[in-house]
Design a protein around this motif. Structure first.
Motif, mmCIF file in Angstrom:
data_model
loop_
_atom_site.group_PDB
_atom_site.id
_atom_site.type_symbol
_atom_site.label_atom_id
_atom_site.label_comp_id
_atom_site.label_asym_id
_atom_site.label_seq_id
_atom_site.Cartn_x
_atom_site.Cartn_y
_atom_site.Cartn_z
ATOM 1 N N LEU A 43 -4.829 9.428 1.143
ATOM 2 C CA LEU A 43 -5.329 8.281 0.389
ATOM 3 C C LEU A 43 -4.387 7.097 0.585
ATOM 4 O O LEU A 43 -3.170 7.242 0.424
ATOM 5 N N ARG A 44 -4.976 5.960 0.939
ATOM 6 C CA ARG A 44 -4.180 4.733 0.990
ATOM 7 C C ARG A 44 -4.609 3.878 -0.195
ATOM 8 O O ARG A 44 -5.800 3.603 -0.376
ATOM 9 N N ALA A 45 -3.622 3.503 -1.018
ATOM 10 C CA ALA A 45 -3.953 2.816 -2.271
ATOM 11 C C ALA A 45 -3.042 1.624 -2.465
ATOM 12 O O ALA A 45 -1.862 1.672 -2.093
ATOM 13 N N PRO A 46 -3.581 0.565 -3.047
ATOM 14 C CA PRO A 46 -2.713 -0.579 -3.360
ATOM 15 C C PRO A 46 -1.766 -0.208 -4.495
ATOM 16 O O PRO A 46 -2.169 0.482 -5.433
ATOM 17 N N GLN A 47 -0.527 -0.638 -4.394
ATOM 18 C CA GLN A 47 0.458 -0.270 -5.417
ATOM 19 C C GLN A 47 0.092 -0.842 -6.779
ATOM 20 O O GLN A 47 0.433 -0.276 -7.802
ATOM 21 N N ALA A 48 -0.584 -1.950 -6.782
ATOM 22 C CA ALA A 48 -0.841 -2.626 -8.050
ATOM 23 C C ALA A 48 -2.188 -2.227 -8.651
ATOM 24 O O ALA A 48 -2.873 -3.034 -9.261
ATOM 25 N N GLY A 49 -2.602 -0.985 -8.491
ATOM 26 C CA GLY A 49 -3.854 -0.551 -9.119
ATOM 27 C C GLY A 49 -5.044 -0.839 -8.235
ATOM 28 O O GLY A 49 -5.030 -0.534 -7.057
ATOM 29 N N MET B 112 0.846 -1.190 0.000
ATOM 30 C CA MET B 112 0.000 0.000 0.000
ATOM 31 C C MET B 112 0.886 1.246 0.000
ATOM 32 O O MET B 112 1.936 1.284 0.610
ATOM 33 N N THR B 113 0.413 2.299 -0.703
ATOM 34 C CA THR B 113 1.083 3.602 -0.635
ATOM 35 C C THR B 113 0.134 4.595 0.048
ATOM 36 O O THR B 113 -1.088 4.444 -0.010
ATOM 37 N N THR B 114 0.725 5.593 0.666
ATOM 38 C CA THR B 114 -0.087 6.628 1.312
ATOM 39 C C THR B 114 0.285 7.977 0.707
ATOM 40 O O THR B 114 1.462 8.309 0.622
ATOM 41 N N THR B 115 -0.724 8.747 0.298
ATOM 42 C CA THR B 115 -0.473 10.030 -0.360
ATOM 43 C C THR B 115 -1.327 11.098 0.297
ATOM 44 O O THR B 115 -2.549 10.940 0.422
ATOM 45 N N ASP B 116 -0.704 12.195 0.677
ATOM 46 C CA ASP B 116 -1.464 13.336 1.203
ATOM 47 C C ASP B 116 -1.947 14.189 0.040
ATOM 48 O O ASP B 116 -1.158 14.615 -0.805
ATOM 49 N N THR B 117 -3.242 14.431 0.017
ATOM 50 C CA THR B 117 -3.804 15.217 -1.083
ATOM 51 C C THR B 117 -5.024 15.977 -0.572
ATOM 52 O O THR B 117 -5.160 16.213 0.629
ATOM 53 N N HIS B 118 -5.925 16.349 -1.497
ATOM 54 C CA HIS B 118 -7.085 17.163 -1.126
ATOM 55 C C HIS B 118 -8.333 16.620 -1.811
ATOM 56 O O HIS B 118 -8.263 15.974 -2.848
ATOM 57 N N CYS B 119 -9.464 16.979 -1.238
ATOM 58 C CA CYS B 119 -10.763 16.516 -1.728
ATOM 59 C C CYS B 119 -11.018 17.036 -3.155
ATOM 60 O O CYS B 119 -10.612 18.142 -3.503
ATOM 61 N N PRO B 120 -11.717 16.260 -3.976
ATOM 62 C CA PRO B 120 -12.005 16.733 -5.336
ATOM 63 C C PRO B 120 -13.159 17.723 -5.418
ATOM 64 O O PRO B 120 -13.404 18.279 -6.487
ATOM 65 N N VAL C 94 -2.883 28.443 -2.213
ATOM 66 C CA VAL C 94 -2.589 27.549 -3.341
ATOM 67 C C VAL C 94 -2.089 26.230 -2.766
ATOM 68 O O VAL C 94 -1.132 26.204 -1.989
ATOM 69 N N ILE C 95 -2.762 25.142 -3.132
ATOM 70 C CA ILE C 95 -2.434 23.827 -2.562
ATOM 71 C C ILE C 95 -2.168 22.839 -3.687
ATOM 72 O O ILE C 95 -2.494 23.095 -4.852
ATOM 73 N N LEU C 96 -1.621 21.706 -3.331
ATOM 74 C CA LEU C 96 -1.228 20.713 -4.338
ATOM 75 C C LEU C 96 -1.997 19.411 -4.109
ATOM 76 O O LEU C 96 -1.911 18.810 -3.041
ATOM 77 N N ARG C 97 -2.750 19.040 -5.133
ATOM 78 C CA ARG C 97 -3.329 17.687 -5.131
ATOM 79 C C ARG C 97 -2.301 16.766 -5.786
ATOM 80 O O ARG C 97 -1.930 16.970 -6.939
ATOM 81 N N ARG C 98 -1.891 15.767 -5.051
ATOM 82 C CA ARG C 98 -0.857 14.873 -5.584
ATOM 83 C C ARG C 98 -1.479 13.603 -6.140
ATOM 84 O O ARG C 98 -2.445 13.075 -5.590
ATOM 85 N N LYS C 99 -0.874 13.115 -7.197
ATOM 86 C CA LYS C 99 -1.336 11.868 -7.800
ATOM 87 C C LYS C 99 -1.127 10.718 -6.813
ATOM 88 O O LYS C 99 -0.060 10.582 -6.217
ATOM 89 N N ALA C 100 -2.148 9.883 -6.655
ATOM 90 C CA ALA C 100 -2.054 8.760 -5.726
ATOM 91 C C ALA C 100 -2.174 7.420 -6.434
ATOM 92 O O ALA C 100 -1.652 6.412 -5.955
ATOM 93 N N VAL C 101 -2.896 7.387 -7.528
ATOM 94 C CA VAL C 101 -3.114 6.116 -8.255
ATOM 95 C C VAL C 101 -3.060 6.400 -9.760
ATOM 96 O O VAL C 101 -3.262 7.538 -10.198
ATOM 97 N N ASP C 102 -2.807 5.359 -10.531
ATOM 98 C CA ASP C 102 -2.877 5.495 -11.983
ATOM 99 C C ASP C 102 -4.336 5.487 -12.423
ATOM 100 O O ASP C 102 -5.158 4.775 -11.832
#
Ligand code: SF4
Length: 702
Positions: A19-25, A1-9, A464-472
């Motif tokens: 966001l906690r996401a599985p590395q394999a999609g 699992m990867t963890t990414t700090d981001t913001h609500c859409p 100004v904030i940054l939404r970071r990519k968490a998943v493909d």
């Protein structure tokens, strides 16, 4: 699992989330977690944010381009190559037949700064068309116009939200954060816990109004008169801050004369707010030491929205409540990037950095950044509704690229707008889902979203904030920046359209440098290190500007400007044929046109469809009961939805939420009468007839 700090859409609060996401999609396995360290929401999320990952699932969205063969053919899947080629051909063909401005662009206030910037550049450089505007025109353009008129700059809140609890009194006008951005209610609660007073102005006793110290419940469309009436009492009762007016403002004499024509009894007749309540509001506001006025769409979405906001700003200025901590006027922006989306060139009259497209110096600066001759840049185009209203006509747009918007549901007089979209020679839509508007398109491009791409937004505070990519993104889905690069190349412009968001942001920094919304000193690295950076930030060693106006306002002489405004009625008042007011708004479990949130099961369970809210007195008069299907008819159309009977609304007013299309579409009814300055349509008030509907319940699901 990867963890990414981001913001609500979703909304302009742009809550921090993890966001906690599985590395394999497997996007369906993405989890939304709290992120307690982000200062705006301190981990709190509303139901929309908590469930945001549901729309990442391929089952909820588009995963392949779609094209339509012939005008009456069905949409079918196609390769990206075919879809892009068709899109470019459709745009080019319209320009060859009808001129450059016949190809147009319609953007959205939810697009990241990078997308908004590149979309504006695409219109001006790749299409060389003046035809561009966006749905943010429907959101906060009246507040933006009034802000610029009064203060010389438009940043929704000139202070951080954390200043709200430091105020002595806040007047919240036509804003319902308990439904639209629940984590922000904390600031109002802290205000009251600190001894500050909360006054809410709303035709409905909302969940925000319920705990207020005072709730003023005016007739829809009369907020301008209400603000003038309060200023009248401030003057008459000797509460002016003469020193502040003399030192830091201009134009008070004319504003004073206008306010004196709005004495309390007259204002009571216009607004329905009793004079005792007017006096109580003035006593609270002027007795508090410091005061704020915060507006949202309630007073802004009117054909006099700019003047209405100006009147509330006048109240702040007259009482010395601007340019010091705990005081001031602010606008609670709605869409996720409602602030940044209005700064970087999606507006018909604007270039990046909040520059005017008619200003020769601004044109020369942007032309240098874009490496094009300044005289090739188009001039101002039509505003959003004017653009939509003339689609397919001689002199109007004949081929449209639409990105991040769903006007079939969200535009005023939506039945007419749907017809105009149908009259286009060619429509290409980039979206995550097959929205009601995408269903009309000749080409649909499946877009990556929020957690699948990086990009900046600017929240309602100007942070100004940054939404970071968490998943493909799912296979078959591409980013909007890629789409713009590929379309530009097919239109013959092969340079200047990078698909990497950070590269676009670096160019945006240069383009905005020296402009009112100056991002020159902001970088992705700084945003991450500092939990966001407030603009203006003109240099890398500049700290950013959380609080504007402490020393001077952004006008040429540094003084805030009063506006001499007077009450005028709504563009359409009730009469014998259409005897009731309609006002529209939002519910807590849906967002804007619902294109995303209506695809989230738990949100649909909480808010399954449209309704018509009406007072028990009106229900008795119409002989309807809770749940009865009602037909609401205006001069523009008809909507059908079940009755919701409640004594929290004025007896002369009905309310409908606008998140649904179909038979229950509130915007079938709304009035496109435009504010002459901001070009804001009059979403918030029109005249309607209400009666029992002779349709089956199945016809009214959204
Ligand atoms: Fe998202 Fe707005 Fe809800 Fe925060 S308040 S979680 S930003 S929708």
């Amino acid at each position: 699992m990867t963890t990414t700090d981001t913001h609500c859409p979703y909304c302009s609060l742009q809550c921090g989330m993890r966001l906690r996401a599985p590395q394999a999609g497997r996007p369906e396995a993405v989890e939304v977690l709290e992120r307690p360290d982000f200062p705006v929401n301190l981990g709190a999320l509303c139901g929309k944010g908590r469930s945001a990952a549901a729309v990442l699932s391929p089952a909820a969205r588009l995963t392949a381009p779609l094209v339509r063969d012939g005008r009456d053919g069905a949409l079918r899947e196609a390769s990206w190559e075919e879809a892009l080629e068709r899109a470019a051909t459709g745009l080019r063909a319209a320009q060859q037949r009808h001129g450059r401005d016949a190809a147009g662009v319609f953007g959205g206030g939810g697009l990241t700064n990078e997308k908004a910037y590149l979309l504006g550049k695409f219109a001006r450089v790749a299409l060389r068309s003046a035809s561009i505007d966006y749905n943010g025109r429907f959101c906060m353009s009246s507040a933006a116009a009034a802000h610029r008129q009064a203060f010389g700059i438009d940043r929704g809140l000139p202070f951080p939200l954390a200043d709200i609890p430091r105020s002595g009194c806040v007047i919240l006008v036509g804003a319902n954060p308990a439904a639209t951005m629940p984590p922000a209610v904390r600031y109002l609660r802290e205000l009251q816990e600190n001894g500050g007073r909360l006054i809410v102005v709303d035709p409905r006793r909302t969940a925000t109004a319920e705990p207020a110290d005072l709730h003023l419940q005016p007739v829809p469309g009369t907020d301008l008169a209400l603000a003038l009436g309060l200023l009248h009492l401030v003057i008459a009762d000797g509460h002016l801050d003469e020193d502040f007016i003399a030192r830091r403002t201009s134009g008070f004499a004319a504003a004073r004369a206008a306010a004196m024509a709005h004495w309390p009894e007259r204002v009571e007749r216009i607004t329905g707010v009793p004079t005792e309540q007017l006096r109580a509001a003035v006593a609270m506001f002027t007795g508090a030491g410091t005061g704020m006025v915060l507006t949202a769409r309630g007073p802004e979405q009117h054909s006099k929205g700019t003047d209405t906001v100006s009147a509330w700003i006048n109240l702040c200025l007259a009482t010395g409540n601007a340019g010091r901590i705990g005081s001031g006027y602010g606008c609670l922006t709605g869409q996720g990037n409602g602030q940044g989306g209005r700064e970087h060139g999606q507006k018909a009259d604007q270039l990046p950095g909040y520059r005017s497209i008619e200003d020769p110096a601004a044109r020369a600066h942007i032309a240098r950044v874009w490496a094009v001759p300044a005289d090739e840049l188009p001039r101002s185009g039509r505003s959003a509704y004017e653009l939509l209203d003339t689609l397919g006509e001689d002199g109007g747009v004949r081929a449209l690229l639409l990105m991040g918007s769903n006007p079939v549901v969200s535009a005023p007089r939506a039945g007419h707008v749907t017809e105009r979209l149908g009259a286009l020679d060619f429509l290409v839509v980039s979206d995550l889902v097959l929205s009601e508007t995408a269903q009309l398109a000749d080409v649909v491009l499946p877009a990556a979203q929020w957690a699948e791409e990086s990009g900046t937004t600017t929240n309602l505070e100007g942070r100004v904030i940054l939404r970071r990519k968490a998943v493909d993104p799912p296979p078959g889905v591409r980013e909007d920046l890629y789409v713009l690069r590929e379309l530009a190349a097919r239109l013959g412009v092969r340079r200047g359209f990078p698909a990497d968001p950070e590269e676009v942001f670096e160019e945006l920094r240069r383009a905005s440098a020296g402009g009112p919304a100056d991002y020159a000193g902001i970088s992705y690295a700084r945003i991450e290190a500092e939990d966001g950076v407030f603009w203006p930030c003109p240099a890398v060693d500049h700290p950013g500007t959380p609080r504007l106006f402490l020393d001077r306002f952004a006008t040429p002489d540094g003084r805030a400007r009063f506006a001499a405004v007077a009450h005028r009625p709504a563009a359409e008042e009730p009469d014998a044929e259409y005897p009731w007011y309609l006002t529209t708004g939002r519910v807590v479990a849906q967002y804007q046109s619902g294109a995303q949130t209506r695809r989230v099961p738990e949100l649909n369970r909480a808010a399954p469809g449209p309704f018509v809210e009406l007072h028990p007195q009106l229900a008795r008069r119409l002989e309807v009961a809770e749940g009865d299907l009602l037909a609401v008819t205006s001069r523009r159309g008809r909507a059908v939805a079940p009755a919701r009977v409640t004594d929290t609304i004025r007896p002369d007013t009905v309310f409908m939420p606008f998140h649904w299309g179909g038979a229950g579409r509130a915007n079938s009814l709304t009035n496109p009468a435009l504010d002459p300055t901001s070009k804001m349509p009059e979403f918030k008030v029109c005249a309607v007839r209400v009666e029992r509907a002779g349709v089956r319940p199945a016809e009214v699901t959204g």
